[in-house]
Scaffold this active site. Structure first.
Site, PDB file in Angstrom:
ATOM      1  N   CYS A   1       5.803  -4.113   5.336  1.00 26.74           N
ATOM      2  CA  CYS A   1       6.498  -2.841   5.586  1.00 26.74           C
ATOM      3  C   CYS A   1       6.755  -2.635   7.069  1.00 26.74           C
ATOM      4  O   CYS A   1       7.690  -1.940   7.451  1.00 26.74           O
ATOM      5  CB  CYS A   1       5.690  -1.657   5.079  1.00 26.74           C
ATOM      6  SG  CYS A   1       4.887  -1.926   3.525  1.00 26.74           S
TER       7      CYS A   1
ATOM      8  N   THR B   1      11.493   7.580 -19.182  1.00 27.40           N
ATOM      9  CA  THR B   1      11.330   6.514 -20.185  1.00 27.40           C
ATOM     10  C   THR B   1      10.445   5.404 -19.640  1.00 27.40           C
ATOM     11  O   THR B   1      10.633   4.949 -18.509  1.00 27.40           O
ATOM     12  CB  THR B   1      12.718   5.937 -20.553  1.00 27.40           C
ATOM     13  OG1 THR B   1      13.509   7.008 -21.036  1.00 27.40           O
ATOM     14  CG2 THR B   1      12.609   4.844 -21.601  1.00 27.40           C
TER      15      THR B   1
END
Ligand code: PLP
Length: 380
Positions: free
Chosen positions: A327, A235
């Site tokens: 990161c 979706t």
């Protein structure tokens, strides 16, 4: 204490105008775009409007834009799709790509699905274009994957030049454009680029939504329903997609003013670091405003061996920056980008990334605090 946020390459604050536009689609018009009733049809119309906006800003056709959960997924979709379904047998990339590309190509090679070769870099991490030309000649019909702006050191590649080299040698070009979408204009009408990616949270939009550009539909990486013309099951993130398009529209409308301001602050940061921390070393081309993106300055502090200690001390003082990248901050392996440029170096690496709301005072304050901390940490 006022916080000084200088980590805008990691993520940016959601623009208040974007939030305002998104809210009704979380609260009221929350239909599933695949539903045929009124709420569903309205959601579908809004997604297609957002797609047209993104396409218009990039000078491409709406049929060439596919929404995803962000750049990691977009990069995976492009790389997997080309190797597993488009007959790509060889990828030419660089050792300093973001892990969303590097780990993906390494995985594809480990599985025996393609071969990977790496372009030579100059000592500051610039791509050796002669080597790229030789490699594309040696491996025609391969996929070249080179990021537009490096997220750790800010180095830019000349996308038009690279695209022409690839085209001349029948190679496809994918560019991880995450750090430049919304920061510089991409005119795909005049750049023969085959694939590019964007992530809304890097240009003052919401997290968890991005897009990929591809001339032709690509095989899905996420299998499921027929959403995004069978390219991406699941979706659609309605409010996210609406927010992405709005954030991109704002970033294009305000681009020149933001570029000028950020560039001014970058110059101020570089000068102030040089004056107050004379042994500072700039990583890559981050102190060359022609060869690096205006928002990133990456430095090494040669007389300090511990980035984490410096980051922690800055954090206590309310100054938010990253190590090599967000990161790699706090990870024991350090930055693969800095390791590639300075193998074995254990010095402190800090990345400042400037955003549209930073001020002169914040830049000067950050440098003053860093100078104090560095003096106290020398050699630790
Ligand atoms: N590529 C680059 C160059 C990035 O800087 C980042 C995020 O830091 C990504 C890919 C991953 O983006 P996302 O967080 O949208 O998956």
């Amino acid at each position: 204490m006022n916080k000084v946020y200088l980590d805008n390459a990691a993520t940016t604050a959601l623009d208040a105008r974007v939030l305002e536009l998104m809210l009704p689609y979380l609260q009221n018009t929350y239909g599933n775009p695949s539903s045929v009733h009124g709420y569903g049809r309205e959601a579908r119309t809004l997604i297609e409007k957002a797609r047209r906006k993104v396409a218009e800003l990039l000078s491409v056709s709406p049929s060439e834009i596919f929404f995803t959960s962000g750049a990691t997924e977009s990069n995976n979709t492009i790389l997997f799709g080309n190797v597993l379904h488009n007959g790509i047998k060889h990828i030419i990339t660089s050792p300093i790509e973001h892990h969303a590309v590097l780990h993906t190509v390494q995985y594809l090679e480990k599985m025996g699905w393609c071969k990977v070769s790496y372009v030579k870099l100059d000592p500051k991490g610039g791509v050796d274009l002669e080597d790229l030309e030789n490699q594309t000649k040696k491996h025609p019909n391969s996929l070249v994957s080179l990021m537009h702006a490096n997220n750790e050191i800010g180095n830019l590649i000349d996308l038009a030049l690279v695209a022409n080299i690839c085209k001349e040698n029948q190679c496809l070009l994918h560019s991880d454009t995450v750090q430049t979408i919304g920061q510089v204009k991409h005119d795909l009408k005049n750049t023969p680029l085959d694939f590019m990616v964007g992530s809304a949270h890097k240009f003052y939009g919401p997290k968890g939504v991005g897009f990929l550009y591809s001339k032709n539909p690509i095989a899905p990486f996420i299998h499921g329903g027929a959403q995004e013309r069978n390219v991406r099951g699941g979706t659609e993130n309605l409010h996210g997609i609406i927010g992405l398009a709005k954030a991109m529209e704002i970033s294009y409308a305000e681009m020149e003013a933001n570029q000028n301001r950020t560039l001014y602050l970058k110059r101020l940061l570089i000068e102030s670091l040089q004056q107050n921390i004379p042994d500072v070393v700039f990583n890559g081309y981050s102190n060359d405003v022609e060869k690096s993106i205006h928002k990133i300055v990456s430095i090494t502090l040669p007389n300090s061996q511990n980035s984490d200690l410096i980051l922690f001390s800055l954090d206590i003082e309310g100054i938010y920056v990253s190590g090599g990248s967000a990161c790699t901050s706090g990870s024991l392996i350090g930055s693969h980008v800095l390791n590639e440029l300075h193998p074995g170096s254990e010095n402190s690496v800090l990345r400042f990334s400037i955003g549209k709301d930073n001020t002169e005072e914040e830049i000067l304050n950050a440098v003053a605090v860093l100078q104090k901390i560095y003096q106290n940490n020398q050699g630790k």
